[in-house]
Motif scaffolding. Structure first.
Motif, PDB file in Angstrom:
ATOM      1  N   LYS A  21       7.620   2.881   1.713  1.00  0.00           N
ATOM      2  CA  LYS A  21       8.680   3.553   0.956  1.00  0.00           C
ATOM      3  C   LYS A  21       8.973   4.952   1.511  1.00  0.00           C
ATOM      4  O   LYS A  21       8.293   5.425   2.410  1.00  0.00           O
ATOM      5  N   CYS A  24       6.012   7.565  -0.260  1.00  0.00           N
ATOM      6  CA  CYS A  24       4.614   7.169  -0.479  1.00  0.00           C
ATOM      7  C   CYS A  24       4.280   6.013   0.460  1.00  0.00           C
ATOM      8  O   CYS A  24       5.146   5.549   1.202  1.00  0.00           O
ATOM      9  N   CYS A  26       3.435   2.907  -0.319  1.00  0.00           N
ATOM     10  CA  CYS A  26       3.635   1.565  -0.874  1.00  0.00           C
ATOM     11  C   CYS A  26       4.542   0.751   0.037  1.00  0.00           C
ATOM     12  O   CYS A  26       5.431   1.295   0.690  1.00  0.00           O
ATOM     13  N   ILE A  39       3.346  -0.367  -6.297  1.00  0.00           N
ATOM     14  CA  ILE A  39       3.616   0.921  -6.933  1.00  0.00           C
ATOM     15  C   ILE A  39       2.382   1.811  -6.877  1.00  0.00           C
ATOM     16  O   ILE A  39       1.265   1.330  -6.671  1.00  0.00           O
ATOM     17  N   CYS A  40       2.602   3.122  -7.016  1.00  0.00           N
ATOM     18  CA  CYS A  40       1.496   4.076  -6.986  1.00  0.00           C
ATOM     19  C   CYS A  40       1.911   5.288  -7.835  1.00  0.00           C
ATOM     20  O   CYS A  40       3.039   5.336  -8.323  1.00  0.00           O
ATOM     21  N   CYS A  43       5.462   6.904  -6.609  1.00  0.00           N
ATOM     22  CA  CYS A  43       6.765   6.271  -6.851  1.00  0.00           C
ATOM     23  C   CYS A  43       6.976   5.948  -8.330  1.00  0.00           C
ATOM     24  O   CYS A  43       8.095   5.606  -8.728  1.00  0.00           O
TER      25      CYS A  43
HETATM   26 ZN    ZN Z   1       4.286   4.303  -4.182  1.00  0.00          ZN
END
Ligand code: ZN
Length: 483
Positions: A21, A24, A26, A39-40, A43
Motif C-alpha cells: 500500500k 504501510c 500491507c 490491514i494494520c 491503514c
Molecule cells: Zn496497512
C-alpha cells in the motif's frame, strides 16, 4: 431545433499495481482475499502511528505523468482531505491538493472512423495528476452494514481532464486508450470490473461551436466502458430535452443504475471548502532528486502511438497491421523479435502473427511473451515454409505442435517425418491408391464433374498425413484420371 454538442471531462482514479500500500507494508491487491485481512494500525488509522511513503507509488505516478507529457513538479505535497464516512477510519484521506505531482499534460486520442464521419485526433488536456490513498468499502448484508478496510491505503493516481471530449463515444475511446497505456507502461492492471480504473464524468451541452460552458452534472462511479458510454449518452439526451423545454440544467450529482439504464440523483456534493484541506503534518514534502528522476525517465518505453507510426515507416506495414500489433506491448515486441530472427519481409511475419498466432493468444487468454512458440520458433517455421521443406498447412500445424510441446520446429519436422513429399513417384503411388479405392468418384469425374478433383487432392493429402505437395498431387491426379 438547435444543434447541440456535448462537453465532457473525465476524472479517473487509477489503482497502481504496487506490491504494498501507499503508506504501510500491507499487501495492496486484495481482490481474492477475505475482508479485513490486509490491514494494520497505519491503514486503519489507529492513534500514534505514522505513514511512510512507498517510493514505488511516486515512480509509477511519474511514469504516467511523463506518458501524458505532463509537467512533473520537482516539489509536491500531501494534504489531508477531511470528511466523515464509515469506510474512512482516520476521518481524513491523505491526498494531494494545491501542489500535485504533475499538471498540464495531454493525451492524443485517435478516434476511429464511424458512420458519423472519418477518423480524427482529439487533443485531450490533462489538468492535474495527483497521488492519494483509497478508502475502504461498505456493503449491506442481511440488514447489517459491513465494512471492509482492505482497500484503505491502496495507492491511487487521480487524473483530471479538461472539458475536451465531445461525445459519449469519445469518452469511451479515452478510457480504452488510457487502459491500453496503463497496461503498456506496466503501472496498473487497469481492470475496470475490479475497480482498478474508476471514472466520474462531468457532462454539459451547448450549441455546436459555442465557446462558453454551461452548468454541468457529474456522473459518479461507473464501472465499465460500456456503462460510461451509455450513462453519458442518456445524460446528454436528458439535458437536450430539458433545455429544449426551456428548463435550466442544475448541477446535480448522478448515479448510473446499470440494470434500469437510468441516472438517479445523489445527495448534494460537498464543496472543496467542506473538505478543510490542510498539509499532512506526518509526511515530508516530496522533493524529486534530479539524477533519480533522470534515471527513472530513462526507463520509459516507446509509447503505443509512436510505435504504431514507426511500424508503418520502418517495416512498411499497412495501418491496419500496425494498429493491431501495437494494441499490446508484448505483442509488438514479439513481432519485432520475430522480424529480426526471420530476416525477410516483415509483412509476411505480420500475416502469420495476425492470422494464427493471435488466435492462439486469444484462445489461451495469455500475453504473447508467455507463448511456448517463441518469436524465434515462429521465424523458423516461416523459413521452413519459404524453403519448401514443409508446405503451408504443415507449417500452420507446426505452430500448435510447438506451442503444445515446446520443442523446436525443426526437431518436430524430423521426429514426425513432416518434410514435404514433392517426389512425384511417391505421390503417384498414393494417388493411384486413392483412385483405386474410389470407383464412384472416378466415374463421376469421367462423366464431366471435374470439380471433384479437389476431393481427390484432399484424400491424397490425408493419406500422406499432409506431407504431399498439393500442387504436385493435383497435377498427377489429373494425369492419372485422363488415362
Ligand atoms: Zn496497512
Amino acid at each position: 431545433m438547435t444543434d447541440y454538442e456535448a462537453v465532457i471531462g473525465l476524472e479517473t482514479h487509477i489503482q497502481l499495481n504496487t506490491t504494498t500500500k501507499i503508506f504501510c507494508a500491507c499487501k495492496a491487491d486484495s481482490w481474492n482475499d477475505p475482508p479485513n485481512t490486509n490491514i494494520c494500525p497505519v491503514c486503519t488509522g489507529l492513534p500514534g502511528v505514522l505513514p511512510v511513503l512507498n517510493e514505488a507509488v511516486v515512480e509509477k505516478g511519474i511514469i504516467l505523468a511523463a506518458a501524458m507529457h505532463a509537467d512533473i513538479q520537482k516539489v509536491s505535497f500531501f494534504d489531508r482531505k477531511n470528511y466523515f464516512y464509515p469506510d474512512l477510519p482516520k476521518g481524513y484521506q491523505i491526498s494531494q491538493y494545491d501542489r500535485p505531482l504533475a499538471r498540464g499534460g495531454f493525451l492524443e486520442l485517435p478516434v476511429p472512423a464511424s458512420a458519423d464521419g472519418p477518423a480524427y485526433i482529439r487533443h485531450v488536456a490533462i489538468h492535474k495528476l495527483h497521488m492519494e490513498e483509497d478508502a475502504g468499502k461498505t456493503k449491506n448484508e442481511d440488514g447489517r452494514r459491513l465494512i471492509d478496510f482492505n482497500r484503505c491505503g491502496v495507492p491511487l493516481v487521480e487524473m483530471v481532464t479538461g472539458p475536451d471530449l465531445r461525445s459519449a463515444d469519445e469518452a469511451a475511446q479515452y478510457l480504452i486508450r488510457l487502459r491500453q497505456l496503463l497496461r503498456w507502461l506496466g503501472i496498473s492492471e487497469a481492470d475496470m470490473e475490479k475497480g482498478h480504473l474508476r471514472c466520474d464524468a462531468n457532462v454539459s451541452i451547448r450549441p455546436r461551436g459555442a465557446d462558453y460552458l454551461n452548468p454541468k452534472t457529474e456522473i459518479k462511479n461507473v464501472n465499465s466502458i460500456v456503462a460510461v458510454r451509455e450513462a453519458i449518452q442518456v445524460e446528454i439526451e436528458r439535458q437536450i430535452r430539458e433545455t429544449e423545454a426551456g428548463r435550466r440544467i442544475e448541477a446535480w450529482t448522478l448515479e448510473w443504475d446499470e440494470d434500469a439504464g437510468v441516472l438517479r440523483k445523489m445527495r448534494s456534493k460537498e464543496t472543496e471548502a467542506d473538505y478543510r484541506y490542510f498539509r499532512e503534518p506526518d509526511l515530508l514534502p516530496i522533493k524529486l532528486d534530479e539524477a533519480w528522476l533522470e534515471a527513472l525517465l530513462a526507463t520509459m518505453p516507446e509509447l503505443p502511438l509512436e510505435r504504431r507510426v514507426r511500424f508503418m515507416q520502418q517495416y512498411g506495414l499497412p495501418e491496419y497491421d500496425a494498429d493491431i500489433l501495437t494494441t499490446e506491448r508484448s505483442l509488438s515486441e514479439y513481432f519485432e523479435e520475430a522480424v529480426r530472427s526471420y530476416g525477410g519481409d516483415p509483412k509476411r511475419v505480420s500475416n502469420w502473427l495476425m492470422n494464427d498466432v493471435l488466435r492462439m493468444i486469444n484462445e489461451k487468454g495469455i500475453a504473447a511473451n508467455e507463448l511456448n512458440l517463441t518469436p524465434d520458433y515462429l521465424a523458423e517455421i516461416i523459413k521452413l515454409v519459404d524453403s519448401g521443406i514443409v508446405n503451408t498447412n504443415t507449417g500452420k500445424s507446426l505452430l500448435d505442435k510447438v506451442e503444445q510441446t515446446g520443442f523446436a520446429p525443426g526437431e518436430i519436422v524430423q521426429k514426425e517425418g513432416l518434410a514435404k513429399v514433392s517426389d512425384a513417384s511417391a505421390i503417384e503411388a498414393v494417388a493411384a491408391e486413392v483412385l483405386a479405392e474410389s470407383p464412384d468418384q472416378v466415374a463421376s469425374y469421367k462423366s464431366g464433374k471435374t470439380t471433384i478433383i479437389g476431393w481427390f487432392v484432399g484424400q491424397v493429402m490425408k493419406k500422406s498425413r499432409g506431407k504431399a505437395d498439393p500442387q504436385t498431387a493435383h497435377k498427377i491426379l489429373e494425369e492419372l484420371l485422363s488415362k
